[in-house]
Design an enzyme around this catalytic site. Structure first.
Site, PDB file in Angstrom:
ATOM      1  CG  PHE A 178      -1.988   1.138   1.367  1.00  0.00           C
ATOM      2  CD1 PHE A 178      -2.760   0.918   0.772  1.00  0.00           C
ATOM      3  CD2 PHE A 178      -1.267   2.082   2.640  1.00  0.00           C
ATOM      4  CE1 PHE A 178      -3.913   2.213   1.445  1.00  0.00           C
ATOM      5  CE2 PHE A 178      -1.937   3.011   2.751  1.00  0.00           C
ATOM      6  CZ  PHE A 178      -3.847   3.327   2.292  1.00  0.00           C
ATOM      7  CB  ALA A 179       2.785   2.600  -2.342  1.00  0.00           C
TER       8      ALA A 179
ATOM      9  CD  GLU B 124       4.193  11.045  -2.629  1.00  0.00           C
ATOM     10  OE1 GLU B 124       4.547  12.540  -2.521  1.00  0.00           O
ATOM     11  OE2 GLU B 124       2.944  10.187  -3.712  1.00  0.00           O
TER      12      GLU B 124
ATOM     13  CD  GLU C 234      -2.117   0.221   9.277  1.00  0.00           C
ATOM     14  OE1 GLU C 234      -3.428   0.262   8.921  1.00  0.00           O
ATOM     15  OE2 GLU C 234      -1.141  -0.941   8.336  1.00  0.00           O
TER      16      GLU C 234
HETATM   17  C1  LIG Z   1       8.434   1.014   8.964  1.00  0.00           C
HETATM   18  C2  LIG Z   1       7.530   2.100   8.278  1.00  0.00           C
HETATM   19  C3  LIG Z   1       6.546   1.246   7.760  1.00  0.00           C
HETATM   20  C4  LIG Z   1       4.728   1.691   6.783  1.00  0.00           C
HETATM   21  N1  LIG Z   1       4.515   0.657   5.843  1.00  0.00           N
HETATM   22  C5  LIG Z   1       3.995   2.127   5.643  1.00  0.00           C
HETATM   23  C6  LIG Z   1       3.264   1.643   4.192  1.00  0.00           C
HETATM   24  O1  LIG Z   1       3.304   0.039   4.203  1.00  0.00           O
HETATM   25  N2  LIG Z   1       2.672   2.822   3.122  1.00  0.00           N
HETATM   26  C7  LIG Z   1       2.775   4.214   3.743  1.00  0.00           C
HETATM   27  O2  LIG Z   1       2.346   4.434   2.570  1.00  0.00           O
HETATM   28  N3  LIG Z   1       3.136   4.168   4.126  1.00  0.00           N
HETATM   29  C8  LIG Z   1       4.139   3.855   5.065  1.00  0.00           C
HETATM   30  N4  LIG Z   1       4.814   4.197   6.321  1.00  0.00           N
HETATM   31  C9  LIG Z   1       5.016   5.282   6.629  1.00  0.00           C
HETATM   32  C10 LIG Z   1       4.203   6.373   7.752  1.00  0.00           C
HETATM   33  O3  LIG Z   1       2.729   5.677   7.477  1.00  0.00           O
HETATM   34  C11 LIG Z   1       4.202   7.587   8.479  1.00  0.00           C
HETATM   35  O4  LIG Z   1       5.896   7.431   8.584  1.00  0.00           O
HETATM   36  C12 LIG Z   1       3.924   7.898   9.886  1.00  0.00           C
HETATM   37  O5  LIG Z   1       2.336   8.356   8.980  1.00  0.00           O
HETATM   38  C13 LIG Z   1       4.211   9.292   9.837  1.00  0.00           C
HETATM   39  O6  LIG Z   1       4.572  10.137   9.100  1.00  0.00           O
HETATM   40  P1  LIG Z   1       6.298  10.800   8.684  1.00  0.00           P
HETATM   41  O7  LIG Z   1       6.514  10.107   9.189  1.00  0.00           O
HETATM   42  O8  LIG Z   1       5.916  11.814   7.070  1.00  0.00           O
HETATM   43  O9  LIG Z   1       5.959  11.460   9.704  1.00  0.00           O
HETATM   44  P2  LIG Z   1       5.932  13.169  10.178  1.00  0.00           P
HETATM   45  O10 LIG Z   1       3.918  13.351   9.661  1.00  0.00           O
HETATM   46  O11 LIG Z   1       6.874  14.021  10.284  1.00  0.00           O
HETATM   47  O12 LIG Z   1       5.390  13.359  11.454  1.00  0.00           O
HETATM   48  C14 LIG Z   1       6.745  14.205  12.409  1.00  0.00           C
HETATM   49  C15 LIG Z   1       6.143  14.450  13.472  1.00  0.00           C
HETATM   50  O13 LIG Z   1       4.552  15.437  14.137  1.00  0.00           O
HETATM   51  C16 LIG Z   1       3.713  15.265  14.856  1.00  0.00           C
HETATM   52  N5  LIG Z   1       2.225  15.683  13.913  1.00  0.00           N
HETATM   53  C17 LIG Z   1       2.510  15.938  12.556  1.00  0.00           C
HETATM   54  N6  LIG Z   1       1.642  16.612  11.953  1.00  0.00           N
HETATM   55  C18 LIG Z   1       1.222  16.819  13.026  1.00  0.00           C
HETATM   56  C19 LIG Z   1      -0.502  16.763  13.887  1.00  0.00           C
HETATM   57  N7  LIG Z   1      -1.222  17.719  13.051  1.00  0.00           N
HETATM   58  N8  LIG Z   1      -0.308  17.613  14.167  1.00  0.00           N
HETATM   59  C20 LIG Z   1       0.155  17.316  16.085  1.00  0.00           C
HETATM   60  N9  LIG Z   1       1.515  16.413  15.623  1.00  0.00           N
HETATM   61  C21 LIG Z   1       1.552  16.414  14.381  1.00  0.00           C
HETATM   62  C22 LIG Z   1       3.967  13.782  14.224  1.00  0.00           C
HETATM   63  O14 LIG Z   1       2.747  13.072  14.998  1.00  0.00           O
HETATM   64  C23 LIG Z   1       5.428  13.321  14.600  1.00  0.00           C
HETATM   65  O15 LIG Z   1       5.284  13.055  15.925  1.00  0.00           O
HETATM   66  C24 LIG Z   1       5.764   3.791   7.085  1.00  0.00           C
HETATM   67  C25 LIG Z   1       6.813   4.003   8.302  1.00  0.00           C
HETATM   68  C26 LIG Z   1       7.452   3.340   8.525  1.00  0.00           C
HETATM   69  C27 LIG Z   1       8.310   4.281   9.559  1.00  0.00           C
END
Ligand SMILES: Cc1cc2nc3c(=O)[nH]c(=O)nc-3n(C[C@H](O)[C@H](O)[C@H](O)COP(=O)(O)OP(=O)(O)OC[C@H]3O[C@@H](n4cnc5c(N)ncnc54)[C@H](O)[C@@H]3O)c2cc1C
Ligand SMILES: Cc1cc2nc3c(=O)[nH]c(=O)nc-3n(C[C@H](O)[C@H](O)[C@H](O)COP(=O)(O)OP(=O)(O)OC[C@H]3O[C@@H](n4cnc5c(N)ncnc54)[C@H](O)[C@@H]3O)c2cc1C
Lengths: 385, 259
Positions: free
Chosen positions: A123-124, A127, A363
């Site tokens: 599921f992609a 970004e 998620e």
């Molecule tokens: C091992 C792993 C597997 C993954 N698998 C998938 C996958 O299969 N498919 C996919 O699509 N994605 C996947 N992801 C992506 C994952 O869903 C994201 O990493 C996650 O949603 C957080 O996004 P970010 O890493 O960009 O953090 P950011 O969005 O940059 O967040 C950084 C910090 O800011 C906080 N923050 C951001 N916005 C707000 C807000 N509005 N209010 C309060 N706090 C906020 C967050 O809570 C966090 O503490 C995966 C990630 C990892 C690490």
């Protein structure tokens, strides 16, 4: 109100537990150390019907319910969190949306082999600049006759390297913002689609987390799931169900760490008695057991709501939030109960501690779950999460 | 080929058995019930025979109270085609012979060509029903089976049983009764499809009257059950190695009388 699994759900739970104990537990430490994808056991999970639990038999699945999914996933996670996430993504983030939004032709080609365990899928959505803010998609799909041309990069995609199929979210009309996002099915081997960097991670190390690169990748319009602009709704609906899976994963990780702690507290002696006789250790164990039960009940409630066709977005967010926070706390205390030995890899609660962390992140981070819950409380329903 | 598998529902192997207040039975509160592990080998072997021959029917049979349905359903989930439940208060105190009589009657009714059993049930470890059953039927019987091959026209079975240092091989004309030993096979896990499909399969209830005839009184009655005395604690022999070894040898010889 009846809090009891039915006969099938109990049998599914027993089967998953026995399989996990005999086939997965013995390799969990080794695949974590080597960051090795466990092809052999994942294949067996497919044969047992664990990779398409809620998909109807017609489309290669097992035709069971969300509660069965939750109890089975918890048992798998109790042995190994990496196996659990592969199972969760396959079922919730890929199988579910295809079952719900796919055409019969798409289900035949893209769902059947995945639900029956013959192929894996991913599921992609995420970004580099679109994590919590998943609306901020930069991957573009531009219509060209009967096809779309896809350009962009997806980051952190679970099973990205091992998957045969990817459900990819792209901007088809940038001017519409998140209402201009569409979903596409892309098969591995399609020209212009490659796998980039594989991440070296803290936890769930046996599950590959990959970058997917699209460079002028031609995707037939027939591979678009749903309408143009429906992509974000599809993604969020999938994630609502996915959060129930991650909650179950978290409950499983916590349960594994808790059970080891109870066993250790009975065996280990300090000051002339088993450490379980010390009230401060009892306190930790009692808190663990209580939180795990709470997390499990929230998770089963969300699954029950889903099975009965009622709204479950908020219940799923609550389950995921509480279960992942519980997993982190329980794993931390499990190390505490083990004393210095908990810090050593051989004692395995160390792995639970590293694995638990991801459940608070993917998620939707814990902060994002709170946002979803609060939005529901305050009556802001614009479909975004 | 119709294969009948007799199974018994027993307490889970991890159960801490407690004697009930009556002093004659075990306290069943909180017990998790499972299919006796040796019977699972029998079920697995029956399914393999059917799969290998590409045809046939596997029927699971059990005698016991209502809860036994669960055990039968897990056999159906593994792949048995249907099940028969011998459920009648008249059998509540059935000993091995009464059980064997009831099972023999069902086997006759079903005209099975092969009966597979576990070598013993892991609850009371009697290991008697299989032989009694074979005797009542007048069929040949082989215990502790590690291998079996049925000839192409299903007239006989070659069975190998475990004996010290090797295998003892028999040819038995069919119909026959075989009792499975651990090592015969590795039982499969039920698949989700199997589990979901199990509720669509038939579990037929039979009463003593359906088998024509009254239940004869049990020949065996339980006078009492006693818990094992707690194991005495281990002893750690202190001192330097040469002295400790001497003391160990002395103790093994004089106290334990082991050497
Ligand atoms: C091992 C792993 C597997 C993954 N698998 C998938 C996958 O299969 N498919 C996919 O699509 N994605 C996947 N992801 C992506 C994952 O869903 C994201 O990493 C996650 O949603 C957080 O996004 P970010 O890493 O960009 O953090 P950011 O969005 O940059 O967040 C950084 C910090 O800011 C906080 N923050 C951001 N916005 C707000 C807000 N509005 N209010 C309060 N706090 C906020 C967050 O809570 C966090 O503490 C995966 C990630 C990892 C690490
Ligand atoms: C990486 C590492 C480096 C180390 N370096 C050194 C070193 O250089 N030198 C050295 O001598 N040691 C060293 N140690 C050992 C360390 O000091 C001990 O691990 C620590 O004191 C805990 O003891 P334990 O591991 O035996 O845990 P235990 O004493 O078995 O404790 C287990 C649990 O029981 C609890 N508990 C025990 N007794 C009670 C009580 N009376 N009341 C309430 N709770 C109780 C503990 O708090 C803990 O939660 C090191 C350990 C590690 C992991």
């Amino acid at each position: 109100m009846k809090l009891e699994l039915n006969a099938e759900q109990q049998m599914i739970q027993t089967m998953a537990r026995e399989f996990a104990d005999s086939a997965i537990k013995p390799i969990a430490a080794e695949i974590d150390r080597d960051a090795r994808f466990p092809h052999e056991t994942v294949k067996r999970m497919g044969e047992l019907g664990l990779m398409g639990i809620a998909v109807r038999e017609q489309w290669g699945g097992s035709g069971a319910d969300a509660v069965s999914y939750v109890v089975a996933l918890e048992e798998i996670a109790r042995a190994c969190a990496s196996h659990a996430v592969v199972m969760s993504v396959n079922n919730s983030l890929y199988g579910d949306p295809l079952l719900r939004y796919g055409t019969d032709a798409q289900r035949e080609r893209f769902l059947k082999p995945v639900a029956s365990g013959h192929a894996l899928a991913c599921f992609a959505l995420s970004e580099p600049q679109a994590g919590s803010d998943a609306t901020n998609q930069a991957t573009l799909a531009v219509r060209d006759g009967a096809d779309y041309i896809v350009n962009g990069r997806k980051r952190f995609i679970t099973t990205g390297r091992e998957s045969t199929f990817a459900l990819v979210f792209c901007q088809t009309d940038r001017s519409l913002g998140y209402r201009g996002i569409s979903a596409f099915l892309v098969e591995k081997g399609t020209p212009g689609f490659t796998v980039g960097k594989i991440e070296d991670k803290l936890g769930i190390r046996a599950s590959d987390t990959a970058e997917l690169i699209f460079e002028g990748c031609r995707v037939p319009a027939a591979n678009r799931v749903g309408e143009e602009g429906q992509g974000f709704t599809i993604a969020m609906t999938a994630i609502d169900g996915g959060r129930i899976g991650i909650a179950a994963q978290a409950v499983g990780i916590a349960t594994g760490a808790y059970e080891r702690s109870v066993a250790y507290a009975r065996e280990r002696r300090a000051f002339g008695v088993p450490i379980g006789q010390h009230q401060m250790v009892q306190w930790m164990l009692a808190d663990m057991a209580t939180a795990i039960d709470g997390a499990r009940l929230l998770t089963l409630r969300a699954a029950t709501l889903k099975d009965s066709g009622r709204p479950y977005r908020t219940a799923a967010a609550m389950a995921k939030l509480f279960a992942s926070e519980t997993a982190m706390k329980v794993a931390t205390d499990a190390i505490q109960v083990h004393g210095g030995y908990g810090f050593i890899k051989e004692y395995e609660v160390e792995r639970a501690f590293r694995d638990a962390k991801i459940t608070q992140l993917y998620e939707g981070t814990s902060q994002i779950q709170k946002l979803v819950i609060a939005r529901d409380l305050l009556g802001d329903h614009d479909g975004r999460a | 080929m119709k294969i009948l598998v007799t199974i018994k529902q027993v307490p889970d192997t991890a159960t801490q058995v407690k004697v009930a207040a009556d002093g004659k039975t075990i306290d069943t509160t909180g017990i998790t019930w499972i299919v006796s592990p040796y019977d699972e080998f029998a079920v697995e072997e029956a399914l393999r025979i059917k799969e290998k021959r590409g045809q046939g029917e596997v029927v699971a049979v059990s005698l016991g109270p209502d809860r036994v349905k669960e055990a039968l359903r897990s056999c159906l989930a593994m792949g048995c085609d249907r099940a028969i439940h011998l459920n009648d208060p008249a059998w509540a105190a059935a000993d091995t012979l009464a059980t064997a009589r009831a099972l023999a009657a069902v086997i006759k009714q079903e005209s099975a060509q092969l009966v597979l059993c576990g070598r013993q049930a892991i609850d009371d470890d009697m290991g008697a029903v299989t032989a009694q059953l074979a005797e009542l039927l007048g069929w040949p019987c082989a215990y502790w089976i590690m291998e079996e091959t049925i000839d192409a026209d299903a007239k006989s079975v070659r069975a190998a049983r475990q004996v010290e240092g090797g295998l003892e091989v028999f040819d038995l004309p069919l119909p026959a009764v075989l009792a499975a030993q651990k090592g015969l096979n590795e039982p499969r896990y039920p698949t989700l499809k199997g589990i979901m499909g199990a509720k669509k399969k038939e579990i037929k209830d039979l009463k003593a009257s359906d088998l024509g005839g009254a239940v004869e009184p049990s020949q065996l009655s339980v006078v009492g059950l006693q818990a094992l005395p707690p194991r005495p604690p281990g002893r750690i022999i202190q001192g330097d190695v040469p002295t400790a070894v001497k003391e160990l040898v002395r103790s093994l010889r004089e106290d334990a009388k082991a050497i």
